[in-house]
Design a protein around this motif. Structure first.
Motif, PDB file in Angstrom:
ATOM      1  N   THR A  28      64.512  51.113  87.700  1.00 53.37           N
ATOM      2  CA  THR A  28      63.289  51.536  88.372  1.00 53.37           C
ATOM      3  C   THR A  28      62.844  52.842  87.746  1.00 53.37           C
TER       4      THR A  28
ATOM      5  N   THR B 204      59.669  48.230  88.142  1.00 44.85           N
ATOM      6  CA  THR B 204      61.032  47.722  88.263  1.00 44.85           C
ATOM      7  C   THR B 204      61.214  46.599  87.248  1.00 44.85           C
TER       8      THR B 204
ATOM      9  N   GLU C 273      65.251  56.229  88.036  1.00 44.21           N
ATOM     10  CA  GLU C 273      66.224  56.224  89.122  1.00 44.21           C
ATOM     11  C   GLU C 273      67.533  56.888  88.702  1.00 44.21           C
TER      12      GLU C 273
END
Length: 92
Positions: A3, A45, A74
């Motif tokens: 992500t 994503t 992330e």
């Protein structure tokens, strides 16, 4: 799953969101795209890391004055918080 959150400048309305979502959604490997013009964020994503240059180009293709201003993944967020599973999202 990867992500990546991008800060996007130049988005002002729902049409901007739709244009960016359609263009970025067409990049191979991308599973989902979330765009918010109000906050200026684009969350991508994917199952495998996607080349940022492809996302930057897709945002530019969306038209208008949309530009990527910042990238945060992330793994970088976890690393900054000292959490396990932190890894670089982008190869050096």
């Amino acid at each position: 799953m990867n992500t990546v959150t991008y800060a996007v400048t130049g988005m002002t309305c729902g049409h901007c969101e739709l244009s960016v979502r359609e263009e970025v959604g067409g990049v191979p490997g991308i599973r989902s795209v979330d765009v918010d013009a109000r906050s200026g964020t684009l969350v991508v994503t994917s199952d495998v890391p996607v080349d940022d240059a492809l996302v930057v180009d897709a945002v530019g293709e969306a038209g208008g004055h949309h530009r990527i201003a910042h990238v945060r993944c992330e793994g970088e967020q976890r690393r900054r918080r000292g959490q396990r599973g932190a890894r670089a999202c982008h190869p050096s």
